[in-house]
Design a protein around this motif. Sequence first.
Motif, PDB file in Angstrom:
ATOM      1  N   ARG A  50       0.827  -1.217   0.000  1.00 35.09           N
ATOM      2  CA  ARG A  50       0.000   0.000   0.000  1.00 35.09           C
ATOM      3  C   ARG A  50       0.851   1.252   0.000  1.00 35.09           C
ATOM      4  O   ARG A  50       1.966   1.213   0.505  1.00 35.09           O
ATOM      5  N   PRO A  51       0.419   2.394  -0.458  1.00 31.88           N
ATOM      6  CA  PRO A  51      -0.857   2.588  -1.121  1.00 31.88           C
ATOM      7  C   PRO A  51      -0.817   2.208  -2.598  1.00 31.88           C
ATOM      8  O   PRO A  51       0.254   1.947  -3.145  1.00 31.88           O
TER       9      PRO A  51
ATOM     10  N   CYS B  59     -10.578   0.808  -0.063  1.00 30.67           N
ATOM     11  CA  CYS B  59     -10.137   2.071   0.546  1.00 30.67           C
ATOM     12  C   CYS B  59     -10.058   3.226  -0.448  1.00 30.67           C
ATOM     13  O   CYS B  59      -9.856   4.367  -0.057  1.00 30.67           O
TER      14      CYS B  59
ATOM     15  N   ALA C  74      -7.954   4.369   7.211  1.00 30.83           N
ATOM     16  CA  ALA C  74      -6.943   4.761   8.199  1.00 30.83           C
ATOM     17  C   ALA C  74      -5.978   3.631   8.525  1.00 30.83           C
ATOM     18  O   ALA C  74      -5.655   3.393   9.679  1.00 30.83           O
ATOM     19  N   CYS C  75      -5.508   2.957   7.473  1.00 30.10           N
ATOM     20  CA  CYS C  75      -4.441   1.970   7.728  1.00 30.10           C
ATOM     21  C   CYS C  75      -3.125   2.709   7.969  1.00 30.10           C
ATOM     22  O   CYS C  75      -2.183   2.139   8.504  1.00 30.10           O
TER      23      CYS C  75
ATOM     24  N   ALA D 197      -0.913   3.780   5.750  1.00 33.87           N
ATOM     25  CA  ALA D 197       0.203   3.549   4.817  1.00 33.87           C
ATOM     26  C   ALA D 197       0.563   4.820   4.060  1.00 33.87           C
ATOM     27  O   ALA D 197       1.742   5.094   3.817  1.00 33.87           O
TER      28      ALA D 197
ATOM     29  N   MET E 148      -1.801   7.914  -2.956  1.00 31.11           N
ATOM     30  CA  MET E 148      -2.357   7.032  -3.982  1.00 31.11           C
ATOM     31  C   MET E 148      -2.119   7.692  -5.337  1.00 31.11           C
ATOM     32  O   MET E 148      -2.165   8.919  -5.454  1.00 31.11           O
TER      33      MET E 148
ATOM     34  N   PRO F  53      -5.600  10.310   0.804  1.00 29.78           N
ATOM     35  CA  PRO F  53      -6.696   9.414   1.154  1.00 29.78           C
ATOM     36  C   PRO F  53      -8.045  10.107   1.043  1.00 29.78           C
ATOM     37  O   PRO F  53      -8.208  11.259   1.455  1.00 29.78           O
TER      38      PRO F  53
HETATM   39  S1  SF4 Z   1      -4.082   5.385   4.412  1.00 25.47           S
HETATM   40 FE1  SF4 Z   1      -6.226   5.171   3.724  1.00 25.47          FE
HETATM   41  S2  SF4 Z   1      -6.187   5.520   1.523  1.00 25.47           S
HETATM   42 FE2  SF4 Z   1      -4.046   5.183   2.169  1.00 25.47          FE
HETATM   43  S3  SF4 Z   1      -3.757   2.958   1.812  1.00 25.47           S
HETATM   44 FE3  SF4 Z   1      -4.411   3.187   3.948  1.00 25.47          FE
HETATM   45  S4  SF4 Z   1      -6.651   2.964   3.934  1.00 25.47           S
HETATM   46 FE4  SF4 Z   1      -5.983   3.308   1.808  1.00 25.47          FE
END
Ligand code: SF4
Length: 629
Positions: A275-276, A582, A588-589, A591, A599, A608
């Motif tokens: 990720r992302p 996501c 809110a992982c 990454a 992203m 995000p």
């Molecule tokens: S922070 Fe949010 S948008 Fe970025 S990878 Fe994690 S879940 Fe997905």
Amino acid sequence: MNSPYETVFEQILPRVKRPGRYVGGEMGQIDKDPASVSCRFCLVFPDLYEVGLSNYGLQILYFLLNERTDTYCERAYAVAPDMEAQLRAHGVPLLSHETHTPLKDFDVVGFGLQSELTYINVLQVLDLGGIPILSAEREDADPLIIAGGHCAFNPEPLAQFVDAFGIGDGEDVIVDIRDTWTESRGLPRRERLERLARIEGAYVPALYSVVEENGWLIPQGPRIVKRNVADLNEAFFPTMQIIPWTQTVHDRISIEVMRGCTQGCRFCQAGMITRPIRERTPEKVLEIARELARNTGIEEMSLLSLSTADHKGAVPMARAVRDEVGRPMRVNVSLPSSRADAFNVELSSMVGDERKGGITLAPEAGSDRLRRVINKYLTEEDIINATRAAAKGGHKHVKLYFMAGLPTETDQDMREMAQLIDRCERAGQEVGGRRFGIHVGISGLVPKSHTPFQWSAQLVGPELMRRVRLVRDNTPRRIKVGWADSDERTVEGILSRGDRRAGDLLLRTYHKGARLDAWSEYLRLDLWEEAAAEMGLNIAAYLGERDINHRLPWWHIDAGVTHRFLRSEWLKAVNEKVVRDCREGCLACNACDITGVEMQFGDVKMAPLREPVIRAWKRQKEREKSLCP
Ligand code: SF4
């Protein structure tokens, strides 16, 4: 070639099976004068040539390093037992493919780690290459041993054999390691390793002591945050690949169209640690595809990622590659195994040529309930519709891929898997006629580090096989149900969540003669069990459930996703709660925040997504789907 081993090597080749594995000199191989460079690098895939050559990650790094005039990167692979016997009998070390140079004479030897089942071969390569197996026994003149790849996210089982791990995307960290090692030439080895440890994303195990906590050896030292390529369009991608003389596992060229995944399947390590999400633009993919087809003359090309149909420009990209490369240059374009929904299948059917055979769909779990546990949000109807779409698209069969031993799994889930298989076959035959068939593959879950299932127990042995048999016995006999070897899953399980003691076990098992664990004809679980018994190591503990409140042996590796996120996902799994993709709203992982990389959708970078834009995003996705014929 001026290798002193040339004559004896030529005598050995006729005495081994498939000598084409060892000769080198393929189309695409880079030839340079080793004396003209400041760094000689050898990239190693620790499995047999036919598996290793298909690995596109190593092909990227091979051409990336060779772009530099001051570096010569060569290749080596693990060897089959007959070749190992011949090398030892004739006193010949393991040689690189390009110049037949012993591995001990390189500056840096780098391993790509794609499966824990290849760890045993890492030791074989070091041993045959004339390099001390243990990092602590290497001297100033010995090469630097590095490793990277997905398995490096739990580096501990290999910590005593590898000098430095590159964590995360390899393109930048490998170059930094190469430069630091070369610039520090002449200094004592320890000081050079300390310099490497200052590189972002580099983990030097020798600088970390371990303490025992709750039965596990836990490394002590700063956390290592993974490296991420910020812009995939800017990232290096070769326009040439090595074309083998012999048949390999995947006789095709792979173009990476996207890195990362937003689906959030709870068993999937690749989906968590990459990720992302970052996409290449369709224009860039087309440019690479055109060049590769022109330069290599290949007939098969795959648009690769963890979930290619999720690429924002999947439809125009696939159509452009098909129309501008596939058809005019007679290249069969394909997508990797698909998510089991109709859009994915229609996209695969659209891009492929007339030679349609089978397509692999991965429902993963047998019942809707269990798919909620693993966060694979597909219903039984979705999967049946996907099968119907495959038959309609001209595919002659569908291979359904499932896992067994998933958390909370019951016999009822296995019976529902059998019913689903049956219904898929009927649906496919309604469209494709009686010749349409279903094949089934089942393998046991191996809980991986940095996933929500990292705390789960792993099911192995007779109970795993009983569940597989339950599916087979409830499936119509005409449908072939295959399953992966339970012994392989056991070895993979010990190493994937192992600590440094798993490295001791690895070494002892290697000395007992274990080799090529990924090949069922060579795997000897009895050697692993024998070695564990001698050490007093409890294999069941390595495969068992982990305490969610304790630190795990890989706590010091920061993959971007936080412990808090993984923990909440594990609790949601147990409570059968599904979370969204996501891209439709950040979960809110962390990454994106931890790696500082946003992203990337083609040429657009995006923080995000927060609530106000989520609805617009969903509408856009629906519009894209409707573009697919
Ligand atoms: S922070 Fe949010 S948008 Fe970025 S990878 Fe994690 S879940 Fe997905």
